[in-house]
Structure formats: C-alpha cells, structure tokens
Design a protein around this motif. Sequence first.
Motif, mmCIF file in Angstrom:
data_model
loop_
_atom_site.group_PDB
_atom_site.id
_atom_site.type_symbol
_atom_site.label_atom_id
_atom_site.label_comp_id
_atom_site.label_asym_id
_atom_site.label_seq_id
_atom_site.Cartn_x
_atom_site.Cartn_y
_atom_site.Cartn_z
ATOM 1 N N ARG A 4 42.142 36.365 45.719
ATOM 2 C CA ARG A 4 42.308 37.818 45.721
ATOM 3 C C ARG A 4 43.653 38.179 45.110
ATOM 4 N N TYR A 5 43.671 39.307 44.438
ATOM 5 C CA TYR A 5 44.920 39.798 43.866
ATOM 6 C C TYR A 5 45.864 40.225 44.984
ATOM 7 N N ARG A 6 47.152 40.135 44.703
ATOM 8 C CA ARG A 6 48.164 40.479 45.705
ATOM 9 C C ARG A 6 48.022 41.938 46.145
ATOM 10 N N TYR A 7 47.716 42.849 45.218
ATOM 11 C CA TYR A 7 47.577 44.254 45.602
ATOM 12 C C TYR A 7 46.433 44.453 46.598
ATOM 13 N N GLU A 8 45.370 43.641 46.481
ATOM 14 C CA GLU A 8 44.253 43.730 47.426
ATOM 15 C C GLU A 8 44.694 43.270 48.815
ATOM 16 N N VAL A 45 52.462 46.586 41.612
ATOM 17 C CA VAL A 45 51.598 45.996 42.646
ATOM 18 C C VAL A 45 51.448 46.981 43.811
#
Length: 71
Positions: A4-8, A45
């Motif tokens: 998963r992306y850090r922003y998620e 982010v």
Amino acid sequence: MPPRYRYEQIADDLAARIASGEFPPGSKLPSRRELIKHYEVTEPVIDRAMQVLRIKGMTETLPGVGVFVAE
C-alpha cells in the motif's frame, strides 16, 4: 496483497483516529506541518491522504483555516 502507498496508510490511520473519537466531529485536525513531522513524510503525501479523507466524506477543508472532522 500488493503493498500500500504511504498516503493510504496515513489516511487509514487518521480515519481510525477519527472513528475512535481522538478527533471528534467538528474538531480540527493537526496542521499539515504537524502531520508531516508526525508521519515523517513529504507535503504531497499528506495532501493526498487529506484528499482521500475528503473524498470519503470524513473531513471538510476550510481554505486558510484548516481541515475539520465532518459533523
């Protein structure tokens, strides 16, 4: 399961903190600068995580004032 992306991850963490009552409805979330420092990420982010919360209807942004938990 794909990574998963850090922003998620940040959006999910903030959503959980809202759901737990740490940030009750109507309360102001920490500033962008505070969130950058807390999560140790860059401004884009945090902006993307805030966008996710806004799309989900969990927050409302007042330009020049801040981001608030939706009532």
